[in-house]
Write an enzyme that holds these catalytic residues in place. Structure first.
Site, PDB file in Angstrom:
ATOM      1  N   SER A  11     -17.898  65.857 -55.155  1.00 14.59           N
ATOM      2  CA  SER A  11     -19.309  65.898 -54.739  1.00 14.59           C
ATOM      3  C   SER A  11     -19.524  65.617 -53.256  1.00 14.59           C
ATOM      4  O   SER A  11     -20.574  65.945 -52.716  1.00 14.59           O
ATOM      5  CB  SER A  11     -20.134  64.906 -55.561  1.00 14.59           C
ATOM      6  N   LYS A  65     -22.505  58.746 -52.070  1.00 13.98           N
ATOM      7  CA  LYS A  65     -23.246  59.900 -51.557  1.00 13.98           C
ATOM      8  C   LYS A  65     -23.702  59.632 -50.127  1.00 13.98           C
ATOM      9  O   LYS A  65     -23.565  58.534 -49.595  1.00 13.98           O
ATOM     10  CB  LYS A  65     -24.493  60.184 -52.422  1.00 13.98           C
TER      11      LYS A  65
END
Length: 198
Positions: A11, A65
């Site tokens: 990701s 993230k």
């Protein structure tokens, strides 16, 4: 004070790869009572562009993230173009890449440099993958943060899990500790050891 976080998914490609283990500064933002989410002292303010580990507000899984929206920001995406407070990100000319996926598959992607609100990072897009390419505008509430993966079309981020309360932030990732090619031959990637996370 410090922690480490293995990267299990793609990701955050190309910034972080599966098999990287990153160092995390647990005192970057808050001093917490050990083994709890209870902060007793604020030590710093999360900044747009930080790579942050946090606990998912949906299922309690630890995630990592890119922070793109701080309290008071209005975040939006239109056909993969990120907007913060009405200003569109600038993108360099994209270049084609072939990205590894699960079960030995690959996907064609586009990699580019994204510049917005004083921060810059390399992101990539996977046009053949179904993803949420437009959303918002979303106003980030007080004491909450909006996160996106650098691998925009292959990331379960704030587009899907919502904003993340400050109490769930764990720390800021700053360097790669060790790395191994877990999607291939499992050999160490020595060139990544000690690399600063941009």
């Amino acid at each position: 004070m410090a922690d480490w976080n293995p990267i299990p998914s793609g990701s955050m490609r190309p910034t972080l790869l599966e098999g990287d283990v990153v160092l995390v500064n647990r005192l970057a933002y808050d001093f917490k009572i050990p083994l709890t989410d209870i902060a007793v002292m604020k030590l710093g303010s999360p900044q747009r562009g930080d790579v942050v580990t946090f606990t998912s507000p949906v299922d309690g899984v630890r995630l990592i993230k890119r922070l793109v929206g701080v309290p008071g920001d209005v975040v939006e995406m239109r056909d993969e173009i990120l907007f913060v407070n009405g200003s569109a990100a600038e993108y360099s000319t994209p270049r084609g890449v072939t990205e590894p996926m699960d079960h030995g598959r690959t996907a064609e992607g586009l990699r580019t440099t994204e510049r917005i609100e004083g921060s810059e990072r390399t992101v990539q897009f996977l046009p053949a993958i179904e993803a949420k390419r437009s959303f918002g505008p979303i106003s980030v509430p007080a004491d909450s943060y909006f996160f996106l993966g650098d691998n925009r079309d292959n990331s379960a981020d704030s587009r899907y899990i919502g904003v993340v309360p400050r109490r769930l932030l764990i720390g800021r990732a700053h360097h790669i500790l060790v790395s191994a090619n877990i999607k291939g031959d499992w050999l160490p990637r020595l060139e990544r050891v000690g690399e600063r996370i941009q």
